[in-house]
Design a protein around this motif. Structure first.
Motif, mmCIF file in Angstrom:
data_model
loop_
_atom_site.group_PDB
_atom_site.id
_atom_site.type_symbol
_atom_site.label_atom_id
_atom_site.label_comp_id
_atom_site.label_asym_id
_atom_site.label_seq_id
_atom_site.Cartn_x
_atom_site.Cartn_y
_atom_site.Cartn_z
ATOM 1 N N ALA A 25 8.325 -28.769 -18.062
ATOM 2 C CA ALA A 25 9.067 -27.603 -17.571
ATOM 3 C C ALA A 25 9.974 -26.969 -18.615
ATOM 4 N N ASP A 80 11.158 -32.116 -19.709
ATOM 5 C CA ASP A 80 10.601 -31.821 -18.390
ATOM 6 C C ASP A 80 11.649 -32.102 -17.315
ATOM 7 N N TRP A 181 13.346 -19.490 -18.722
ATOM 8 C CA TRP A 181 13.072 -20.775 -18.063
ATOM 9 C C TRP A 181 12.941 -21.823 -19.148
#
Length: 233
Positions: A25, A80, A181
């Motif tokens: 992520a 992540d 992000w």
């Protein structure tokens, strides 16, 4: 950087001796599959992930059961986020690669340790170290003269990013980038004219570094441009 050990819990994912990586992520992509990140990657709960601004931070993690845990801590890099399960409800949790998790055990007990599933651990921040590497800026796929998106790589010290600015060719003005992000930042305006200088400020301690003209005039998406700088440890 807080040197005190704090309590947390840890699990592992992927194959038992695996690197645990699958991009993650933070958006580091295939970078997590190669050294120096390889097998040192970890997913963390939202309290440490900080909506992506915790990406790149480095931690030492060690388990406590003296019958099976070595006194050695493993160093992991946040790549992540683990959102649910053990990581929910404000808990501080590390989901490590099988290899990293097993490394906390005394010699010969790695698989026994992995069999335990969830473990109580202690953790603390540690300066990130990428020997021989300077900070690099990856230009994300899809970037244009009107939408430029960057990812920071190999940041020594804090490892995290609290803000990013960019300066166009022949300009004195630093333009603020927006956090998109993970470890990705972008700016929407244009047409943007390179070469670009990039300034990053760390989240943890607010240290600043400026890489002059690090992204060339004829930059291309998916290319990585390495600066001549890194934070001194």
């Amino acid at each position: 950087m807080d040197q005190h050990w704090q309590p947390a819990t840890a699990t592992w994912y992927g194959s038992p001796d695996g690197d645990g990586s699958d991009g993650g992520a933070c958006g580091y992509g295939s970078l997590v599959d190669v050294k120096p990140l390889r097998a040192r990657v970890g997913a963390v709960s939202p309290v440490l992930f900080k909506n992506g601004e915790g990406c790149g931070a480095c931690f030492k993690v060690k388990c406590l059961d003296k019958s099976i845990c070595s006194r050695r801590a493993v160093t992991i890099i946040v790549t992540d986020e683990c959102p649910g399960g053990y990581c929910a409800n404000g808990r501080t949790h590390f989901d490590l690669s099988g290899a990293a998790f097993g490394r906390m055990a005394v010699t010969g007990e790695s698989s026994q340790l992995r069999n335990r599933g969830e473990l109580p651990v202690v953790y603390r921040r540690t300066p990130c170290k990428y020997p021989g590497k300077n900070i690099a800026f990856h230009v994300n796929e899809g970037s244009t003269d009107y939408w430029l998106s960057l990812l920071v790589e190999f940041e020594d010290g804090d490892g995290d990013v609290g803000s990013m600015h960019i300066r166009e060719a022949n300009s004195n003005e630093w333009l603020e980038m927006s956090h998109v992000w993970g470890a990705n930042w972008c700016i929407i305006r244009g047409p943007l004219k390179g070469p670009f200088s990039v300034k990053l400020t760390t989240l943890s301690t607010g240290r600043t570094l400026s890489a002059r003209d690090v992204i060339p005039r004829n930059w291309s998406p998916k290319a990585t441009y390495t600066s001549r700088l890194n934070f001194k440890l």
